[in-house]
Scaffold this motif. Sequence first.
Motif, PDB file in Angstrom:
ATOM      1  N   PRO A   1      56.113   8.155 -53.530  1.00  0.00           N
ATOM      2  CA  PRO A   1      55.129   7.942 -54.903  1.00  0.00           C
ATOM      3  C   PRO A   1      53.872   7.372 -54.519  1.00  0.00           C
ATOM      4  CG  PRO A   1      56.795   6.180 -54.048  1.00  0.00           C
ATOM      5  CD  PRO A   1      57.001   7.016 -52.995  1.00  0.00           C
ATOM      6  N   TYR A   2      53.123   7.535 -55.657  1.00  0.00           N
ATOM      7  CA  TYR A   2      51.701   7.059 -55.758  1.00  0.00           C
ATOM      8  C   TYR A   2      51.664   5.697 -56.611  1.00  0.00           C
ATOM      9  CZ  TYR A   2      49.750  11.701 -54.548  1.00  0.00           C
ATOM     10  OH  TYR A   2      49.513  12.664 -53.825  1.00  0.00           O
ATOM     11  N   PHE A   3      50.956   4.793 -55.864  1.00  0.00           N
ATOM     12  CA  PHE A   3      50.575   3.604 -56.559  1.00  0.00           C
ATOM     13  C   PHE A   3      49.078   4.044 -57.250  1.00  0.00           C
ATOM     14  CE2 PHE A   3      52.895   0.413 -54.145  1.00  0.00           C
ATOM     15  CZ  PHE A   3      53.689   0.085 -55.261  1.00  0.00           C
TER      16      PHE A   3
ATOM     17  N   PHE B   1      53.674  -6.866 -53.562  1.00  0.00           N
ATOM     18  CA  PHE B   1      55.049  -7.219 -52.733  1.00  0.00           C
ATOM     19  C   PHE B   1      55.565  -6.111 -51.792  1.00  0.00           C
ATOM     20  CE2 PHE B   1      59.592  -6.688 -52.355  1.00  0.00           C
ATOM     21  CZ  PHE B   1      60.162  -7.976 -51.813  1.00  0.00           C
ATOM     22  N   VAL B   2      55.452  -4.624 -52.325  1.00  0.00           N
ATOM     23  CA  VAL B   2      55.934  -3.257 -51.723  1.00  0.00           C
ATOM     24  C   VAL B   2      54.505  -3.132 -50.454  1.00  0.00           C
ATOM     25  CG1 VAL B   2      55.919  -1.044 -51.624  1.00  0.00           C
ATOM     26  CG2 VAL B   2      57.104  -2.489 -53.516  1.00  0.00           C
ATOM     27  N   ALA B   3      53.329  -3.381 -50.826  1.00  0.00           N
ATOM     28  CA  ALA B   3      52.498  -3.074 -49.845  1.00  0.00           C
ATOM     29  C   ALA B   3      52.557  -4.194 -48.797  1.00  0.00           C
ATOM     30  CB  ALA B   3      50.873  -3.368 -50.343  1.00  0.00           C
ATOM     31  N   MET B   4      53.170  -5.405 -49.032  1.00  0.00           N
ATOM     32  CA  MET B   4      53.669  -6.144 -47.830  1.00  0.00           C
ATOM     33  C   MET B   4      54.700  -6.094 -46.930  1.00  0.00           C
ATOM     34  SD  MET B   4      50.492  -8.008 -47.585  1.00  0.00           S
ATOM     35  CE  MET B   4      51.209  -9.345 -46.605  1.00  0.00           C
ATOM     36  N   ARG B   5      55.630  -5.777 -47.705  1.00  0.00           N
ATOM     37  CA  ARG B   5      57.036  -5.664 -47.133  1.00  0.00           C
ATOM     38  C   ARG B   5      57.290  -4.280 -46.812  1.00  0.00           C
ATOM     39  NH1 ARG B   5      60.207 -10.004 -48.336  1.00  0.00           N
ATOM     40  NH2 ARG B   5      58.841 -11.949 -48.673  1.00  0.00           N
TER      41      ARG B   5
ATOM     42  N   SER C   1      54.419   1.487 -45.830  1.00  0.00           N
ATOM     43  CA  SER C   1      54.211   3.009 -45.716  1.00  0.00           C
ATOM     44  C   SER C   1      54.927   3.704 -46.666  1.00  0.00           C
ATOM     45  CB  SER C   1      54.597   3.646 -44.275  1.00  0.00           C
ATOM     46  OG  SER C   1      55.812   3.214 -44.027  1.00  0.00           O
ATOM     47  N   ALA C   2      55.454   2.831 -47.683  1.00  0.00           N
ATOM     48  CA  ALA C   2      56.528   3.526 -48.615  1.00  0.00           C
ATOM     49  C   ALA C   2      55.699   4.244 -49.728  1.00  0.00           C
ATOM     50  CB  ALA C   2      57.342   2.538 -49.336  1.00  0.00           C
TER      51      ALA C   2
END
Length: 323
Positions: A137-139, A222-226, A229-230
Amino acid sequence: MTNSKDHKYPCIIPAVPEDFNRAKATLHYLFEFLPVSKIVFIGPSSLEPLVNETDDSDLTIEYINENSLVPFSKVKEVYDPILAAATTKAISTVNWYYQQFLKMAYANVCEEEYYLSWDADTIPVKKIEMFSDSGKPYFDVKPEFNTSYFVTIERLFGYTKIIQDSFISEHMVFNKDFMLEMIAEIEKTSFEGEAFYEKILSAVGIDNLKLGFSEFETFGTFVAMRHQSAYMLRKWKSFRNANFFVDISDITPEDIKWLSKDYHAATFEKYHETEDILTGLFRDPRYREKLSPEQFYIAILESGAMGEYKDGKLKVGDSYYPI
């Protein structure tokens, strides 16, 4: 495993009846341009009959009572004492916080791996893939920075700002499992309360209350840190203040086509009234022939160039364009 890019996902829109009535004539654009399986309106009980009375059989539109996700009374019960204790008195922003908590809480009832949150006052103006060819998915990011958001993020997780742009736009694709993980971590913090929204408001505190939290900025960080590569980052461009030029219910296919040359979406803030003179400029075929939508926007709104038309030319920045 099926590529996520090939799927469609539920789209949630927190709204009140006024929002729904403004947006209902343009909902078909969400189905036309976005990977949307259904639109789920989240709001008060007064919204339910409006959603149920929608007579377009081609659109799958559902309703969820907001209090079934997060009781408003509970949020207000936590928020009001913080507001009363705040050193700088201001009007209540409890509704602003509440709609963010609703977007987060939908993860508890979502049956899909992902869900899309979309603002009721925004229309996509072209076909937009929300997932890359690799299925990530895109941010969608924009140039913005609000210090107060990161005060709360650092208090909750210890993270500071990690990308140059902002994760805030008019929408976000949420990974349900990541959202539930983030909520669980928030609820494990030592801040006062038990539910995630109590913890967040406690972390915001009396010194940062007015606009002290962003669900998009927090989830993105949060996602960028945890889960580094998602997701993938993508620049997002929206035509802001579109309601100055045309009412959301009056937008035409020709308007959409022209805006799509430069933008992904157009946002129609309900607090801005349409100006007839700007509608004339917006739809003037001479402008559309000579200027891109972005040049037009800069000329009219950012450069204050509405009055800088003379001798058959419109000023854009330091240049004059013949009209």
